[in-house]
Motif scaffolding. Sequence first.
Motif, PDB file in Angstrom:
ATOM      1  N   GLY A 227       0.778  -1.229   0.000  1.00 55.58           N
ATOM      2  CA  GLY A 227       0.000   0.000   0.000  1.00 55.58           C
ATOM      3  C   GLY A 227       0.809   1.277   0.000  1.00 55.58           C
ATOM      4  O   GLY A 227       0.230   2.374  -0.029  1.00 55.58           O
ATOM      5  N   GLN A 228       2.121   1.182   0.006  1.00 55.29           N
ATOM      6  CA  GLN A 228       2.962   2.370  -0.011  1.00 55.29           C
ATOM      7  C   GLN A 228       3.324   2.754  -1.453  1.00 55.29           C
ATOM      8  O   GLN A 228       3.060   2.019  -2.403  1.00 55.29           O
ATOM      9  CB  GLN A 228       4.240   2.114   0.788  1.00 55.29           C
ATOM     10  N   THR A 229       3.954   3.904  -1.597  1.00 55.26           N
ATOM     11  CA  THR A 229       4.482   4.364  -2.877  1.00 55.26           C
ATOM     12  C   THR A 229       5.993   4.535  -2.739  1.00 55.26           C
ATOM     13  O   THR A 229       6.469   5.102  -1.749  1.00 55.26           O
ATOM     14  CB  THR A 229       3.843   5.699  -3.293  1.00 55.26           C
ATOM     15  N   LYS A 230       6.739   4.028  -3.716  1.00 51.60           N
ATOM     16  CA  LYS A 230       8.192   4.146  -3.655  1.00 51.60           C
ATOM     17  C   LYS A 230       8.744   4.456  -5.036  1.00 51.60           C
ATOM     18  O   LYS A 230       8.252   3.939  -6.046  1.00 51.60           O
ATOM     19  CB  LYS A 230       8.825   2.855  -3.121  1.00 51.60           C
ATOM     20  N   THR A 231       9.788   5.306  -5.067  1.00 49.42           N
ATOM     21  CA  THR A 231      10.468   5.657  -6.310  1.00 49.42           C
ATOM     22  C   THR A 231      11.917   5.217  -6.234  1.00 49.42           C
ATOM     23  O   THR A 231      12.603   5.487  -5.247  1.00 49.42           O
ATOM     24  CB  THR A 231      10.409   7.173  -6.563  1.00 49.42           C
ATOM     25  N   TYR A 232      12.367   4.522  -7.261  1.00 50.03           N
ATOM     26  CA  TYR A 232      13.770   4.112  -7.372  1.00 50.03           C
ATOM     27  C   TYR A 232      14.460   5.043  -8.361  1.00 50.03           C
ATOM     28  O   TYR A 232      14.033   5.192  -9.511  1.00 50.03           O
ATOM     29  CB  TYR A 232      13.870   2.676  -7.868  1.00 50.03           C
ATOM     30  N   GLY A 233      15.545   5.678  -7.902  1.00 55.03           N
ATOM     31  CA  GLY A 233      16.241   6.625  -8.748  1.00 55.03           C
ATOM     32  C   GLY A 233      15.440   7.921  -8.860  1.00 55.03           C
ATOM     33  O   GLY A 233      14.636   8.267  -7.991  1.00 55.03           O
ATOM     34  N   GLY A 241      11.498   5.068 -21.248  1.00 54.40           N
ATOM     35  CA  GLY A 241      11.755   3.799 -20.581  1.00 54.40           C
ATOM     36  C   GLY A 241      11.650   3.778 -19.083  1.00 54.40           C
ATOM     37  O   GLY A 241      12.012   2.780 -18.450  1.00 54.40           O
ATOM     38  N   ASN A 242      11.192   4.882 -18.429  1.00 58.16           N
ATOM     39  CA  ASN A 242      10.894   4.782 -17.006  1.00 58.16           C
ATOM     40  C   ASN A 242       9.772   3.762 -16.808  1.00 58.16           C
ATOM     41  O   ASN A 242       8.897   3.617 -17.661  1.00 58.16           O
ATOM     42  CB  ASN A 242      10.456   6.134 -16.454  1.00 58.16           C
ATOM     43  N   VAL A 243       9.782   3.074 -15.680  1.00 60.15           N
ATOM     44  CA  VAL A 243       8.825   1.987 -15.446  1.00 60.15           C
ATOM     45  C   VAL A 243       7.870   2.347 -14.311  1.00 60.15           C
ATOM     46  O   VAL A 243       8.287   2.877 -13.275  1.00 60.15           O
ATOM     47  CB  VAL A 243       9.577   0.677 -15.140  1.00 60.15           C
ATOM     48  N   TYR A 244       6.597   2.052 -14.530  1.00 59.59           N
ATOM     49  CA  TYR A 244       5.567   2.237 -13.515  1.00 59.59           C
ATOM     50  C   TYR A 244       4.948   0.879 -13.201  1.00 59.59           C
ATOM     51  O   TYR A 244       4.681   0.075 -14.092  1.00 59.59           O
ATOM     52  CB  TYR A 244       4.472   3.175 -14.036  1.00 59.59           C
ATOM     53  N   ASN A 261      17.252   4.452 -16.002  1.00 65.75           N
ATOM     54  CA  ASN A 261      18.666   4.149 -15.796  1.00 65.75           C
ATOM     55  C   ASN A 261      18.831   3.338 -14.508  1.00 65.75           C
ATOM     56  O   ASN A 261      18.087   3.526 -13.542  1.00 65.75           O
ATOM     57  CB  ASN A 261      19.476   5.446 -15.686  1.00 65.75           C
ATOM     58  N   ASP A 262      19.792   2.439 -14.502  1.00 68.54           N
ATOM     59  CA  ASP A 262      20.101   1.691 -13.281  1.00 68.54           C
ATOM     60  C   ASP A 262      20.741   2.632 -12.267  1.00 68.54           C
ATOM     61  O   ASP A 262      21.724   3.312 -12.570  1.00 68.54           O
ATOM     62  CB  ASP A 262      21.053   0.531 -13.595  1.00 68.54           C
ATOM     63  N   ILE A 270      15.351  -5.738  -8.351  1.00 66.35           N
ATOM     64  CA  ILE A 270      14.595  -4.621  -8.920  1.00 66.35           C
ATOM     65  C   ILE A 270      14.947  -4.454 -10.398  1.00 66.35           C
ATOM     66  O   ILE A 270      14.064  -4.219 -11.244  1.00 66.35           O
ATOM     67  CB  ILE A 270      14.852  -3.320  -8.143  1.00 66.35           C
ATOM     68  N   LYS A 271      16.219  -4.589 -10.741  1.00 74.06           N
ATOM     69  CA  LYS A 271      16.629  -4.463 -12.144  1.00 74.06           C
ATOM     70  C   LYS A 271      16.022  -5.580 -12.996  1.00 74.06           C
ATOM     71  O   LYS A 271      15.576  -5.347 -14.121  1.00 74.06           O
ATOM     72  CB  LYS A 271      18.156  -4.498 -12.244  1.00 74.06           C
ATOM     73  N   ILE A 272      15.987  -6.790 -12.436  1.00 72.82           N
ATOM     74  CA  ILE A 272      15.385  -7.913 -13.172  1.00 72.82           C
ATOM     75  C   ILE A 272      13.890  -7.663 -13.355  1.00 72.82           C
ATOM     76  O   ILE A 272      13.321  -7.919 -14.425  1.00 72.82           O
ATOM     77  CB  ILE A 272      15.632  -9.235 -12.423  1.00 72.82           C
ATOM     78  N   PHE A 273      13.253  -7.135 -12.313  1.00 73.33           N
ATOM     79  CA  PHE A 273      11.820  -6.855 -12.391  1.00 73.33           C
ATOM     80  C   PHE A 273      11.535  -5.752 -13.410  1.00 73.33           C
ATOM     81  O   PHE A 273      10.557  -5.838 -14.175  1.00 73.33           O
ATOM     82  CB  PHE A 273      11.305  -6.453 -11.009  1.00 73.33           C
ATOM     83  N   LYS A 274      12.358  -4.738 -13.427  1.00 75.61           N
ATOM     84  CA  LYS A 274      12.210  -3.655 -14.409  1.00 75.61           C
ATOM     85  C   LYS A 274      12.270  -4.226 -15.826  1.00 75.61           C
ATOM     86  O   LYS A 274      11.441  -3.871 -16.683  1.00 75.61           O
ATOM     87  CB  LYS A 274      13.303  -2.607 -14.198  1.00 75.61           C
ATOM     88  N   LYS A 275      13.213  -5.115 -16.059  1.00 75.42           N
ATOM     89  CA  LYS A 275      13.322  -5.750 -17.377  1.00 75.42           C
ATOM     90  C   LYS A 275      12.106  -6.626 -17.666  1.00 75.42           C
ATOM     91  O   LYS A 275      11.595  -6.670 -18.799  1.00 75.42           O
ATOM     92  CB  LYS A 275      14.597  -6.580 -17.465  1.00 75.42           C
TER      93      LYS A 275
END
Length: 287
Positions: A227-233, A241-244, A261-262, A270-275
Amino acid sequence: MKKLMLSLFIALGISGCSLNNDDMNVDCGAYTDLAFTGFPLPCNYTVKTLPTNPTAIVVASQEKLDQYFDKHSNSCSVAADPTIDFTKYYLVGIFAGIKSTDGYAIKITTVVENKCQVVINFYEKSPLSGENITAAPSYPSDYILIPKTTKQILFNKTTESSDNAVIGTYGTANTFYQINDFNYLKFLNVVTGKFNFNEYQYNVTPKRGEYTAFLKTVPTEILNLKGQTKTYGTPDPANAGNVYFELRQGSSVTKIYIDANDTPDQNTEIKIFKKAIKDKFSAATPN
C-alpha cells in the motif's frame, strides 16, 4: 454458459437466433471473442435517472444518448473524448443498482459472440476488508463500446477477483496495460503523471491467469511495501523507458516508479523486475 437478461431500460429492435430452445434446434456455432473498448463515460456524461435496481442499457444513437444522459464539462484530469461513432458502435452500460455505501463495483470482463447472440460477461465487487468506506449511497456502473450488431445481447454474471496490476513505461512515449486474471487492458493515450486509469479508454485482449503468473515475478521487497508508494532513482519524463508498477490486492494499492537508468538503490531483483515489465509488453498483444 448461464446467461442473464438484465432489464434493458432502452429497448432496441435486436433480433437473433433462438436462445436455449432445444425445440428450435438452431445451431448457433461456437463462441468467439468480440473486441470491445472500455469507455469512461462519466468524465463527460451523468445519468439523468440513476437506476436503483440492476440494469443494463444499450444505446444505438446520439439522440438516445442525449435522452438518457446529461453532458457536462470534462470532470477527469485528462482529456476524455466523449464522441461515439454510432454508425459503427453501440454504447453498453451496466448498473449494479443502489448500494448503501461506496466500495462496490461492477465490471465488464469479456464479450463473446456466436451466430445468434452476443454475451457480455461481468462481475460485481463488494467492499473489501480494510477498505475505507463512505456511508453514502453509490450507484456502480461500467461502460463499453461494442461493434453494431443485429444479434440479441445477453449478460452473464461471473465470479472474478478484482486484484490486478498495472505495468507501464513512460517518458517520451507511454505504454500502459492492466493485467488481471481474465484479460489485458491496453490504456489509450496515457498522459505522463496522470495515472488514474479509470479516466482512460482501453482496448481488451482476453487472457486467463496472467495476473497470478506475473505476481510470482514481483520482488519480495515490493510486495512487502503493502500500500505504499516508492520511487527508485529519479525518473525523468524527458527520457524514455521509465517503469511504472501498480499492484491492487484487496483494499491495498502499491505504486512503484523506477528510473529507466540503473541507479544505486536498484538492487539485482529490482533491475530484473524492471526488465520483466518491459519484456511483458511483447506478450501483451496490442490492440
